[in-house]
Write a protein that holds these residues in place. Sequence first.
Motif, mmCIF file in Angstrom:
data_model
loop_
_atom_site.group_PDB
_atom_site.id
_atom_site.type_symbol
_atom_site.label_atom_id
_atom_site.label_comp_id
_atom_site.label_asym_id
_atom_site.label_seq_id
_atom_site.Cartn_x
_atom_site.Cartn_y
_atom_site.Cartn_z
ATOM 1 N N ILE A 10 -15.578 1.300 19.983
ATOM 2 C CA ILE A 10 -14.199 1.589 19.564
ATOM 3 C C ILE A 10 -13.377 0.305 19.507
ATOM 4 N N ARG A 11 -13.553 -0.565 20.487
ATOM 5 C CA ARG A 11 -12.827 -1.839 20.464
ATOM 6 C C ARG A 11 -13.268 -2.693 19.270
ATOM 7 N N TYR A 12 -14.565 -2.646 18.954
ATOM 8 C CA TYR A 12 -15.063 -3.365 17.776
ATOM 9 C C TYR A 12 -14.423 -2.798 16.514
ATOM 10 N N PHE A 13 -14.325 -1.478 16.438
ATOM 11 C CA PHE A 13 -13.678 -0.846 15.287
ATOM 12 C C PHE A 13 -12.231 -1.304 15.158
ATOM 13 N N LEU A 14 -11.487 -1.281 16.245
ATOM 14 C CA LEU A 14 -10.063 -1.647 16.203
ATOM 15 C C LEU A 14 -9.882 -3.113 15.805
ATOM 16 N N SER A 15 -10.717 -3.975 16.339
ATOM 17 C CA SER A 15 -10.636 -5.396 15.998
ATOM 18 C C SER A 15 -10.968 -5.609 14.522
ATOM 19 N N THR A 16 -12.001 -4.921 14.047
ATOM 20 C CA THR A 16 -12.403 -5.054 12.651
ATOM 21 C C THR A 16 -11.342 -4.472 11.723
ATOM 22 N N LEU A 17 -10.783 -3.315 12.105
ATOM 23 C CA LEU A 17 -9.732 -2.694 11.302
ATOM 24 C C LEU A 17 -8.534 -3.639 11.167
ATOM 25 N N LYS A 18 -8.178 -4.277 12.260
ATOM 26 C CA LYS A 18 -7.064 -5.233 12.234
ATOM 27 C C LYS A 18 -7.337 -6.349 11.227
ATOM 28 N N ASP A 19 -8.527 -6.924 11.297
ATOM 29 C CA ASP A 19 -8.868 -8.027 10.405
ATOM 30 C C ASP A 19 -8.894 -7.575 8.943
ATOM 31 N N VAL A 20 -9.469 -6.411 8.699
ATOM 32 C CA VAL A 20 -9.579 -5.908 7.322
ATOM 33 C C VAL A 20 -8.195 -5.611 6.745
ATOM 34 N N LEU A 21 -7.335 -4.995 7.550
ATOM 35 C CA LEU A 21 -5.983 -4.703 7.075
ATOM 36 C C LEU A 21 -5.223 -5.988 6.757
ATOM 37 N N LEU A 22 -5.352 -6.994 7.617
ATOM 38 C CA LEU A 22 -4.693 -8.274 7.363
ATOM 39 C C LEU A 22 -5.189 -8.898 6.061
ATOM 40 N N THR A 23 -6.497 -8.823 5.845
ATOM 41 C CA THR A 23 -7.073 -9.386 4.628
ATOM 42 C C THR A 23 -6.578 -8.654 3.392
ATOM 43 N N LEU A 24 -6.603 -7.324 3.436
ATOM 44 C CA LEU A 24 -6.177 -6.539 2.277
ATOM 45 C C LEU A 24 -4.690 -6.715 1.994
ATOM 46 N N GLN A 25 -3.887 -6.800 3.055
ATOM 47 C CA GLN A 25 -2.450 -7.002 2.861
ATOM 48 C C GLN A 25 -2.146 -8.404 2.337
ATOM 49 N N ALA A 26 -2.918 -9.381 2.801
ATOM 50 C CA ALA A 26 -2.746 -10.742 2.286
ATOM 51 C C ALA A 26 -3.131 -10.807 0.815
ATOM 52 N N ASP A 27 -4.212 -10.117 0.437
ATOM 53 C CA ASP A 27 -4.629 -10.069 -0.964
ATOM 54 C C ASP A 27 -3.532 -9.433 -1.820
ATOM 55 N N ALA A 28 -2.928 -8.366 -1.281
ATOM 56 C CA ALA A 28 -1.848 -7.695 -2.017
ATOM 57 C C ALA A 28 -0.643 -8.621 -2.176
ATOM 58 N N ALA A 29 -0.336 -9.385 -1.124
ATOM 59 C CA ALA A 29 0.790 -10.321 -1.191
ATOM 60 C C ALA A 29 0.523 -11.416 -2.211
ATOM 61 N N ASP A 30 -0.711 -11.928 -2.268
ATOM 62 C CA ASP A 30 -1.073 -12.944 -3.251
ATOM 63 C C ASP A 30 -0.919 -12.401 -4.658
ATOM 64 N N LEU A 31 -1.285 -11.140 -4.844
ATOM 65 C CA LEU A 31 -1.164 -10.525 -6.162
ATOM 66 C C LEU A 31 0.299 -10.446 -6.583
ATOM 67 N N VAL A 32 1.182 -10.116 -5.635
ATOM 68 C CA VAL A 32 2.612 -10.059 -5.941
ATOM 69 C C VAL A 32 3.116 -11.437 -6.364
ATOM 70 N N ILE A 33 2.667 -12.473 -5.675
ATOM 71 C CA ILE A 33 3.091 -13.836 -6.001
ATOM 72 C C ILE A 33 2.644 -14.211 -7.415
ATOM 73 N N GLN A 34 1.414 -13.832 -7.768
ATOM 74 C CA GLN A 34 0.889 -14.178 -9.083
ATOM 75 C C GLN A 34 1.620 -13.419 -10.191
ATOM 76 N N VAL A 35 1.945 -12.167 -9.935
ATOM 77 C CA VAL A 35 2.581 -11.339 -10.961
ATOM 78 C C VAL A 35 4.062 -11.656 -11.091
ATOM 79 N N ARG A 36 4.720 -11.947 -9.957
ATOM 80 C CA ARG A 36 6.169 -12.175 -9.953
ATOM 81 C C ARG A 36 6.471 -13.502 -9.266
#
Length: 393
Positions: free
Chosen positions: A348-374
């Motif tokens: 469960i701790r591995y899941f939570l740590s991995t979920l945190k990292d994945v969410l950060l990555t996906l949100q960063a990717d989304a932020a980069d996309l916003v920068i490129q578009v606007r």
Amino acid sequence: MDKQLLFTPGPVNVAETLRTAICKEDICHREADFDALLAGIEQKILSLFQIRKRERYRAVVITGSGTAANEAILSSVVGDGAVLILSNGEFGGRLHKTSVIHNKKTHLIEMPWGTAFDMPQIAAYLATHKIDVVAMVHHETCSGMLNPLAKIGALVKASGALFVVDGVSSVGAEMIDMEAYHIAFVSSSSSKALGSYPGLSFVVGRKKQFKRLKHHSAKTTYLNLATFYTFLKTHSQTPNTPAVPLFFALDQALTDILSEGVLKRHARIKARADLLRSGMRRLNLDFLVDEADMCSMLTTVQVPASVSVHDLRARLREKSIIIYEGKGCFAGKVFQVGNIGELSDDDIRYFLSTLKDVLLTLQADAADLVIQVRPKQKLRAVSPVPSHVRVVS
């Protein structure tokens, strides 16, 4: 990671004791060996339910998933009477679809998915309609909502109808007091909170209600509950060829639960859920339903606005973590995390740590996309932003 971690409501990662049990010696299902195996499983199932007057109840085991057990009930116990289906999710809808096939007098009270039942509405309906059987899902896994057996059971008893319950994903994780809740029949499955392999289901019912089934005309052949009861009572066997290795595994799963203690098992599953939920709350994630209304074996989580559920699931799978995506009206809006089967606190701790990292990555990717578009506009914070993320301007 040398295996997939199944954070799902079933199937689950099974214990090593079950891997050994399913490979036991070959036996014939028409010999005394199987008679003894089935008799032992039945007594363990009744012990799992902690039924006080066990002599009044029987449990039949069916080779088939939980849906097979539900269809056995709905095609066998209603006869020519009227059945009322209570639905507030996908599996309540499946009960209704099944009942319509077998029972001409099928009534429905339907609430939106994830919405609690209206008790006065149910009471009024039962008071103004002749209903013989009321059927509902205990744990509606499409939302993670646990429906109130005690309150509805009391309404059904007052109306004089029979109360039947789909306990496919709640049995083994939640206490179901068949006597106190006035339940005539309840179904469940081998592959969810019991922690065994998929492929078996069972129906527990009051003996007097099993006996009354012979007065109803059979609507199915394979799933005729009266036939299952007759073979159990007279031969301690099943009417059709059973999946014998799965019976060995289910017997071992029940043995393991009873050795641990039913209440301790429930508490351990609940503790896992608490660990998961507290960790996901720290990631600023919101849940679909209130925690007080959740089953202890599954959490349905709202997806941050900037995150694709499909991408989240795929990234977690790369890390050997399997979760569910939302279905129906929840598709693309939620993901689901189970906490049954052989999952440790470290998992469960591995899941939570991995979920945190994945969410950060996906949100960063989304932020980069916003920068490129606007590129000329100020970047708006992706909502929600986990509290542990430091935004650098």
